[in-house]
Design a protein around this motif. Structure first.
Motif, PDB file in Angstrom:
ATOM      1  N   ALA A 100       0.858  -1.188   0.000  1.00  0.00           N
ATOM      2  CA  ALA A 100       0.000   0.000   0.000  1.00  0.00           C
ATOM      3  C   ALA A 100       0.895   1.238   0.000  1.00  0.00           C
ATOM      4  O   ALA A 100       1.656   1.450   0.945  1.00  0.00           O
ATOM      5  N   ASP A 101       0.807   2.043  -1.082  1.00  0.00           N
ATOM      6  CA  ASP A 101       1.692   3.213  -1.141  1.00  0.00           C
ATOM      7  C   ASP A 101       0.934   4.537  -1.082  1.00  0.00           C
ATOM      8  O   ASP A 101       1.537   5.611  -1.170  1.00  0.00           O
ATOM      9  N   GLY A 102      -0.380   4.475  -0.939  1.00  0.00           N
ATOM     10  CA  GLY A 102      -1.144   5.692  -0.691  1.00  0.00           C
ATOM     11  C   GLY A 102      -0.985   6.795  -1.718  1.00  0.00           C
ATOM     12  O   GLY A 102      -0.926   7.974  -1.353  1.00  0.00           O
ATOM     13  N   GLY A 103      -0.917   6.442  -2.998  1.00  0.00           N
ATOM     14  CA  GLY A 103      -0.834   7.468  -4.035  1.00  0.00           C
ATOM     15  C   GLY A 103       0.542   8.058  -4.241  1.00  0.00           C
ATOM     16  O   GLY A 103       0.690   9.133  -4.833  1.00  0.00           O
ATOM     17  N   LEU A 104       1.581   7.356  -3.803  1.00  0.00           N
ATOM     18  CA  LEU A 104       2.937   7.891  -3.934  1.00  0.00           C
ATOM     19  C   LEU A 104       3.401   7.970  -5.385  1.00  0.00           C
ATOM     20  O   LEU A 104       4.268   8.776  -5.714  1.00  0.00           O
ATOM     21  N   VAL A 105       2.816   7.127  -6.254  1.00  0.00           N
ATOM     22  CA  VAL A 105       3.210   7.172  -7.661  1.00  0.00           C
ATOM     23  C   VAL A 105       2.920   8.557  -8.243  1.00  0.00           C
ATOM     24  O   VAL A 105       3.766   9.158  -8.912  1.00  0.00           O
ATOM     25  N   GLU A 106       1.728   9.077  -7.985  1.00  0.00           N
ATOM     26  CA  GLU A 106       1.388  10.405  -8.501  1.00  0.00           C
ATOM     27  C   GLU A 106       2.279  11.480  -7.883  1.00  0.00           C
ATOM     28  O   GLU A 106       2.718  12.408  -8.573  1.00  0.00           O
ATOM     29  N   GLU A 107       2.563  11.351  -6.607  1.00  0.00           N
ATOM     30  CA  GLU A 107       3.413  12.329  -5.930  1.00  0.00           C
ATOM     31  C   GLU A 107       4.821  12.331  -6.510  1.00  0.00           C
ATOM     32  O   GLU A 107       5.415  13.392  -6.760  1.00  0.00           O
ATOM     33  N   ALA A 108       5.361  11.142  -6.734  1.00  0.00           N
ATOM     34  CA  ALA A 108       6.703  11.043  -7.301  1.00  0.00           C
ATOM     35  C   ALA A 108       6.717  11.495  -8.762  1.00  0.00           C
ATOM     36  O   ALA A 108       7.685  12.102  -9.224  1.00  0.00           O
ATOM     37  N   VAL A 156       9.723   6.325   0.119  1.00  0.00           N
ATOM     38  CA  VAL A 156       9.848   5.012   0.767  1.00  0.00           C
ATOM     39  C   VAL A 156      10.708   5.128   2.022  1.00  0.00           C
ATOM     40  O   VAL A 156      10.363   4.611   3.093  1.00  0.00           O
ATOM     41  N   ALA A 157      11.837   5.830   1.884  1.00  0.00           N
ATOM     42  CA  ALA A 157      12.745   6.002   3.025  1.00  0.00           C
ATOM     43  C   ALA A 157      12.084   6.768   4.167  1.00  0.00           C
ATOM     44  O   ALA A 157      12.429   6.571   5.341  1.00  0.00           O
ATOM     45  N   ASP A 158      11.129   7.624   3.828  1.00  0.00           N
ATOM     46  CA  ASP A 158      10.406   8.396   4.839  1.00  0.00           C
ATOM     47  C   ASP A 158       9.292   7.594   5.512  1.00  0.00           C
ATOM     48  O   ASP A 158       8.516   8.131   6.302  1.00  0.00           O
ATOM     49  N   GLY A 159       9.189   6.309   5.169  1.00  0.00           N
ATOM     50  CA  GLY A 159       8.199   5.442   5.807  1.00  0.00           C
ATOM     51  C   GLY A 159       6.793   5.581   5.271  1.00  0.00           C
ATOM     52  O   GLY A 159       5.818   5.284   5.976  1.00  0.00           O
ATOM     53  N   ARG A 160       6.677   5.964   3.993  1.00  0.00           N
ATOM     54  CA  ARG A 160       5.366   6.251   3.425  1.00  0.00           C
ATOM     55  C   ARG A 160       4.703   5.029   2.788  1.00  0.00           C
ATOM     56  O   ARG A 160       3.675   5.169   2.132  1.00  0.00           O
ATOM     57  N   ILE A 161       5.263   3.858   2.931  1.00  0.00           N
ATOM     58  CA  ILE A 161       4.629   2.651   2.395  1.00  0.00           C
ATOM     59  C   ILE A 161       4.401   1.651   3.518  1.00  0.00           C
ATOM     60  O   ILE A 161       5.005   1.740   4.587  1.00  0.00           O
ATOM     61  N   ALA A 162       3.520   0.706   3.263  1.00  0.00           N
ATOM     62  CA  ALA A 162       3.214  -0.348   4.233  1.00  0.00           C
ATOM     63  C   ALA A 162       2.705  -1.557   3.456  1.00  0.00           C
ATOM     64  O   ALA A 162       2.263  -1.435   2.311  1.00  0.00           O
ATOM     65  N   PRO A 163       2.730  -2.729   4.062  1.00  0.00           N
ATOM     66  CA  PRO A 163       2.135  -3.887   3.397  1.00  0.00           C
ATOM     67  C   PRO A 163       0.623  -3.736   3.309  1.00  0.00           C
ATOM     68  O   PRO A 163       0.001  -3.159   4.204  1.00  0.00           O
ATOM     69  N   VAL A 220      -6.173 -15.238 -13.457  1.00  0.00           N
ATOM     70  CA  VAL A 220      -5.749 -13.835 -13.546  1.00  0.00           C
ATOM     71  C   VAL A 220      -6.675 -13.068 -12.611  1.00  0.00           C
ATOM     72  O   VAL A 220      -7.812 -12.747 -12.961  1.00  0.00           O
ATOM     73  N   ALA A 221      -6.211 -12.822 -11.394  1.00  0.00           N
ATOM     74  CA  ALA A 221      -7.058 -12.276 -10.338  1.00  0.00           C
ATOM     75  C   ALA A 221      -6.791 -10.789 -10.135  1.00  0.00           C
ATOM     76  O   ALA A 221      -5.653 -10.377  -9.908  1.00  0.00           O
ATOM     77  N   GLY A 222      -7.852  -9.999 -10.209  1.00  0.00           N
ATOM     78  CA  GLY A 222      -7.754  -8.585  -9.893  1.00  0.00           C
ATOM     79  C   GLY A 222      -8.081  -8.362  -8.431  1.00  0.00           C
ATOM     80  O   GLY A 222      -8.938  -9.041  -7.866  1.00  0.00           O
ATOM     81  N   VAL A 223      -7.386  -7.416  -7.807  1.00  0.00           N
ATOM     82  CA  VAL A 223      -7.656  -7.074  -6.407  1.00  0.00           C
ATOM     83  C   VAL A 223      -8.079  -5.611  -6.322  1.00  0.00           C
ATOM     84  O   VAL A 223      -7.643  -4.777  -7.128  1.00  0.00           O
ATOM     85  N   LEU A 224      -8.901  -5.310  -5.338  1.00  0.00           N
ATOM     86  CA  LEU A 224      -9.520  -3.982  -5.234  1.00  0.00           C
ATOM     87  C   LEU A 224      -8.835  -3.078  -4.213  1.00  0.00           C
ATOM     88  O   LEU A 224      -9.448  -2.181  -3.660  1.00  0.00           O
ATOM     89  N   THR A 225      -7.544  -3.301  -3.996  1.00  0.00           N
ATOM     90  CA  THR A 225      -6.794  -2.497  -3.030  1.00  0.00           C
ATOM     91  C   THR A 225      -5.929  -1.442  -3.694  1.00  0.00           C
ATOM     92  O   THR A 225      -5.144  -0.776  -3.018  1.00  0.00           O
ATOM     93  N   GLY A 226      -6.056  -1.298  -5.010  1.00  0.00           N
ATOM     94  CA  GLY A 226      -5.158  -0.398  -5.706  1.00  0.00           C
ATOM     95  C   GLY A 226      -5.831   0.539  -6.681  1.00  0.00           C
ATOM     96  O   GLY A 226      -6.857   1.155  -6.375  1.00  0.00           O
ATOM     97  N   ALA A 227      -5.300   0.609  -7.883  1.00  0.00           N
ATOM     98  CA  ALA A 227      -5.620   1.690  -8.815  1.00  0.00           C
ATOM     99  C   ALA A 227      -6.962   1.553  -9.523  1.00  0.00           C
ATOM    100  O   ALA A 227      -7.650   2.549  -9.742  1.00  0.00           O
TER     101      ALA A 227
END
Length: 225
Positions: A16-24, A81-88, A188-195
């Motif tokens: 779980a990265d909480g939208g970090l892709v857009e931020e980066a 990532v180094a700032d602790g902005r991600i989690a499992p 081919v399994a989709g999961v609803l925890t992301g984009a």
């Protein structure tokens, strides 16, 4: 056929990265002197799961600017990532452990560069969680999703399954689904925890849609029964 190889996406699926892709991405665009607008951010959202360098080639045109943007993106994401902005994703590590206890080989894949993938693995303490980790640069042609290359590289690199019908793929984006379908994976399994939502996942060929990757181990048991 028993499913012996499970290929899992990282960001949005197990991480779980909480939208970090857009931020980066925004930081990368500004590094090139471009203020990110809604058109750019919309493309980034639509192509979640794709190899990041491919996204930058589309948005910035020439290869030099794309490579500069990619480097800036990886640096920005690595700092987050180094700032602790991600989690499992809740239950993800336990799901991987359960899959391995079921006798399956698990491979973690990403559209990020290797340096970013390694930073995520180190931040989460996941170096030994999966049997193999892959990024687009690890494939013979350097292609990421939606191409099937990482799934097929996982199959060839591990030798875990006798063929593609012994492979399951799980991810949170349409590109994850396309990659699995093109590789010929049985599940081919989709999961609803992301984009992407269930409609987008099914539209791209998902055989199953799950609330999260935690539901994958019992699903594979049901598929095999």
């Amino acid at each position: 056929m028993t499913i012996k190889l499970v290929v899992l996406d990282m960001a949005g699926t197990t991480v779980a990265d909480g939208g970090l892709v857009e931020e980066a991405f925004a930081a990368a665009a500004r590094a090139l002197g471009t203020e990110p607008d809604e058109h750019m951010l919309g493309h980034v959202r639509a192509t979640m799961g794709e190899s990041k360098i491919s996204v930058f080639r589309h948005l910035f045109g020439d290869e030099t600017r794309a490579q500069r943007a990619s480097t800036a993106f990886e640096e920005a994401y690595g700092k987050l990532v180094a700032d602790g902005r991600i989690a499992p994703v809740p239950g993800a590590a336990d799901a991987v452990s359960e899959l391995r206890d079921q006798g399956r080989t698990v491979v973690l894949t990403t559209g990020f560069a290797r340096v970013t993938q390694d930073a995520i693995l180190d931040a989460l303490g996941w170096r030994d969680l999966a049997g193999l980790t892959l990024c687009p640069a690890d494939t013979p042609g350097g292609r990421g999703r939606p191409y099937p290359d990482m799934v097929l590289t996982a199959l060839l690199g591990t030798g875990a399954a006798d063929g593609v019908q012994g492979v399951a793929v799980a991810g949170d984006t349409a590109y994850d689904m396309l990659s699995g379908v093109r590789a010929g994976a049985r599940v081919v399994a989709g999961v609803l925890t992301g984009a992407h939502d269930a409609e987008a996942l099914r539209g791209a060929g998902a055989t199953h849609v799950l609330g999260s990757v935690a539901e994958l181990p019992p699903l594979l048991r049901r598929v095999e029964s």
